[in-house]
Design an enzyme around this catalytic site. Structure first.
Site, PDB file in Angstrom:
ATOM      1  CB  CYS A  57      -0.910  -0.195   1.110  1.00  0.00           C
ATOM      2  SG  CYS A  57      -2.111  -1.436   1.243  1.00  0.00           S
ATOM      3  CG  ASN A  62      -6.804  -1.065   0.251  1.00  0.00           C
ATOM      4  OD1 ASN A  62      -5.992  -0.875  -0.759  1.00  0.00           O
ATOM      5  ND2 ASN A  62      -6.315  -1.143   1.606  1.00  0.00           N
ATOM      6  CG  HIS A  87      -3.634   3.221   1.102  1.00  0.00           C
ATOM      7  ND1 HIS A  87      -3.983   2.739  -0.070  1.00  0.00           N
ATOM      8  CD2 HIS A  87      -3.592   2.173   2.072  1.00  0.00           C
ATOM      9  CE1 HIS A  87      -4.195   1.485  -0.073  1.00  0.00           C
ATOM     10  NE2 HIS A  87      -4.000   1.030   1.213  1.00  0.00           N
TER      11      HIS A  87
HETATM   12  N1  COA Z   1     -18.975  -9.774   6.901  1.00  0.00           N
HETATM   13  C1  COA Z   1     -19.713  -9.688   7.925  1.00  0.00           C
HETATM   14  N2  COA Z   1     -19.098  -9.928   9.168  1.00  0.00           N
HETATM   15  C2  COA Z   1     -17.671  -9.865   9.099  1.00  0.00           C
HETATM   16  C3  COA Z   1     -16.968  -9.702   7.811  1.00  0.00           C
HETATM   17  C4  COA Z   1     -17.956  -9.560   6.653  1.00  0.00           C
HETATM   18  N3  COA Z   1     -17.302  -9.337   5.390  1.00  0.00           N
HETATM   19  N4  COA Z   1     -15.770  -9.803   8.074  1.00  0.00           N
HETATM   20  C5  COA Z   1     -15.639  -9.937   9.287  1.00  0.00           C
HETATM   21  N5  COA Z   1     -16.912 -10.182   9.808  1.00  0.00           N
HETATM   22  C6  COA Z   1     -17.214 -10.330  11.292  1.00  0.00           C
HETATM   23  C7  COA Z   1     -16.162 -11.159  12.167  1.00  0.00           C
HETATM   24  O1  COA Z   1     -16.119 -12.341  11.753  1.00  0.00           O
HETATM   25  C8  COA Z   1     -16.598 -10.701  13.407  1.00  0.00           C
HETATM   26  O2  COA Z   1     -17.566 -11.660  13.922  1.00  0.00           O
HETATM   27  P1  COA Z   1     -17.583 -12.281  15.315  1.00  0.00           P
HETATM   28  O3  COA Z   1     -18.095 -11.016  16.190  1.00  0.00           O
HETATM   29  O4  COA Z   1     -18.733 -13.436  15.301  1.00  0.00           O
HETATM   30  O5  COA Z   1     -16.491 -12.900  15.592  1.00  0.00           O
HETATM   31  C9  COA Z   1     -17.426  -9.367  13.351  1.00  0.00           C
HETATM   32  O6  COA Z   1     -17.343  -9.152  11.863  1.00  0.00           O
HETATM   33  C10 COA Z   1     -16.453  -8.210  13.842  1.00  0.00           C
HETATM   34  O7  COA Z   1     -15.295  -8.351  13.396  1.00  0.00           O
HETATM   35  P2  COA Z   1     -14.105  -7.623  13.885  1.00  0.00           P
HETATM   36  O8  COA Z   1     -12.673  -8.310  13.114  1.00  0.00           O
HETATM   37  O9  COA Z   1     -14.075  -7.417  15.336  1.00  0.00           O
HETATM   38  O10 COA Z   1     -14.414  -6.438  12.993  1.00  0.00           O
HETATM   39  P3  COA Z   1     -13.756  -4.988  12.975  1.00  0.00           P
HETATM   40  O11 COA Z   1     -14.743  -3.844  13.501  1.00  0.00           O
HETATM   41  O12 COA Z   1     -12.464  -4.904  13.434  1.00  0.00           O
HETATM   42  O13 COA Z   1     -13.799  -4.740  11.425  1.00  0.00           O
HETATM   43  C11 COA Z   1     -12.257  -4.609   9.385  1.00  0.00           C
HETATM   44  C12 COA Z   1     -13.013  -5.555  10.392  1.00  0.00           C
HETATM   45  C13 COA Z   1     -11.424  -5.195   8.668  1.00  0.00           C
HETATM   46  C14 COA Z   1     -13.300  -3.899   8.615  1.00  0.00           C
HETATM   47  C15 COA Z   1     -11.585  -3.662  10.457  1.00  0.00           C
HETATM   48  O14 COA Z   1     -10.607  -4.276  11.415  1.00  0.00           O
HETATM   49  C16 COA Z   1     -10.476  -2.686   9.466  1.00  0.00           C
HETATM   50  O15 COA Z   1     -11.008  -1.892   8.888  1.00  0.00           O
HETATM   51  N6  COA Z   1      -9.067  -2.884   9.754  1.00  0.00           N
HETATM   52  C17 COA Z   1      -8.196  -2.270   8.674  1.00  0.00           C
HETATM   53  C18 COA Z   1      -8.339  -2.778   7.576  1.00  0.00           C
HETATM   54  C19 COA Z   1      -7.479  -1.820   6.398  1.00  0.00           C
HETATM   55  O16 COA Z   1      -7.787  -0.771   6.412  1.00  0.00           O
HETATM   56  N7  COA Z   1      -6.929  -2.710   5.801  1.00  0.00           N
HETATM   57  C20 COA Z   1      -5.959  -2.154   4.666  1.00  0.00           C
HETATM   58  C21 COA Z   1      -4.664  -1.699   5.127  1.00  0.00           C
HETATM   59  S1  COA Z   1      -3.754  -1.060   3.885  1.00  0.00           S
END
Ligand code: COA
Length: 334
Positions: free
Chosen positions: A117, A291, A261
């Site tokens: 990224c 992304n 980004h």
């Molecule tokens: N659809 C529905 N539910 C989903 C899912 C999806 N696509 N992906 C994950 N979940 C679920 C998880 O399994 C979890 O379920 P559980 O509570 O039963 O275990 C629940 O949603 C919450 O998951 P969690 O990981 O706590 O969510 P979060 O609030 O951290 O959101 C992201 C997940 C990935 C959106 C978040 O962590 C994020 O934005 N991280 C940064 C990612 C990023 O920017 N990456 C690029 C970097 S260059």
């Protein structure tokens, strides 16, 4: 005789978003998810996936053609290619060499860089050095990613596969004696977090590099610890932006436009809040493209230019964070 200082500035850009539009609903056929979950957590409404068989060098071609046209240059005017991709066409050789052949560039150098990224920031920092030392005059920076083939389209991969997408951009940097262009770039890495966002296979540590066992263990998919990435991103983005501003005796008040980004809308919003910037100062297009890793900043920059949102003399800040972890910023005078 005193020589004038040489700066590198952007003289042409182009991007290519593959035609295949994938909305959030698409994923519901493979995994338990919803448009609401994806939109609320990431800001993404749709993204683009390539057609089967297309690699980053293929989708780079239309982006490069547009950038050349925009800069009013031909392939013969380009002195060097820097190709930033974390999803190369092949392990060997680099995608830059493939592009050189595809577009009939003369036998100019082609350098691949793998900073995920942060790829665009790293790439323009290299271009800037070559231009400032007057080694090359016109450098083509290509950023192209095909992430769709690294996505695990099951419940296991649902946190990642709904975020990453395909896209390409091309940026032509050229030498100028004006005070426009890149003022400075600032690069960082912290490899102890390598497993928080990575693709484990194929790996040279495994012999053979790829096997049925590796595939069964799903090591060839992009894996992300979303919470950890989020936590570091919201710290590193503002930090590296301030570092760049300070280096140029500027403050947050001097920022006309910030293009972060396009990782996640919630990350961008937190950076905006920390820096006290208004909505119109922070560019976001993640709702349309997801992304696209190294391509995300230049796609957003190209759209910004096309929408006449940048004026001569503006202070433009670019910042990225991603796999590595690696992160960086670039401060430009438009
Ligand atoms: N659809 C529905 N539910 C989903 C899912 C999806 N696509 N992906 C994950 N979940 C679920 C998880 O399994 C979890 O379920 P559980 O509570 O039963 O275990 C629940 O949603 C919450 O998951 P969690 O990981 O706590 O969510 P979060 O609030 O951290 O959101 C992201 C997940 C990935 C959106 C978040 O962590 C994020 O934005 N991280 C940064 C990612 C990023 O920017 N990456 C690029 C970097 S260059």
């Amino acid at each position: 005789m005193k020589q004038n200082k040489i700066n590198s500035h952007i003289i042409g850009m182009g991007y290519y978003a593959p035609e295949n539009i994938i909305d959030n609903e698409y994923f519901t056929q493979f995994m338990e998810t919803s448009d609401q979950w994806i939109s609320e957590r990431t800001g993404i409404k749709e993204r683009r996936f390539v057609n089967k068989g297309q690699g980053p060098a293929d989708i780079a071609v239309p982006a490069v053609e547009r950038a050349l046209e925009n800069a009013k240059l031909t392939v013969d005017d380009i002195d060097f290619i820097i190709f930033a991709t974390s999803t190369p066409d092949y392990y060997i050789p680099g995608s830059g060499c493939i592009l050189q052949e595809k577009m009939n560039f003369s036998t100019i150098g082609a350098l691949d860089i793998r900073n995920a990224c942060s790829g665009f920031i790293y790439a323009i920092s290299i271009a800037d050095q070559f231009i400032k030392t007057q080694t090359y005059k016109n450098i083509l920076v290509v950023t192209a990613e095909v992430q769709s083939t690294a996505m695990n389209l099951t419940n296991t991969g649902r946190d990642t596969s709904v975020i990453f997408a395909d896209g390409a951009a091309a940026t032509i940097l050229s030498a100028t004696e004006s005070n426009q262009g890149i003022l400075s770039t600032h690069l960082h890495s912290e490899g102890k977090y390598l497993k928080e966002l990575w693709v484990e296979a194929p790996s040279s540590k495994a012999n053979p590099k790829l096997s049925q066992e590796i595939l069964d263990q799903e090591k060839h998919y992009l894996k992300m610890n979303g919470k950890e990435v989020f936590k570091h991103a919201v710290k590193r983005f503002p930090e590296v932006i301030i570092e760049g501003l300070k280096h140029n005796n500027l403050t947050v008040d001097d920022i006309d436009l910030l293009i972060p980004h396009q990782a996640n809308i919630r990350i961008s919003k937190m950076i905006q809040k920390k820096l006290n910037l208004s909505d119109h100062q922070v560019i976001s297009n993640i709702h349309k493209y997801g992304n696209t890793t190294a391509a995300s900043i230049p796609i957003a920059l190209c759209e910004t230019i096309n929408n006449n949102k940048l004026c001569k003399g503006d202070t433009l800040v670019l910042a990225a964070f991603g796999s590595g972890f690696s992160w960086g910023s670039a401060i430009l005078k438009w």
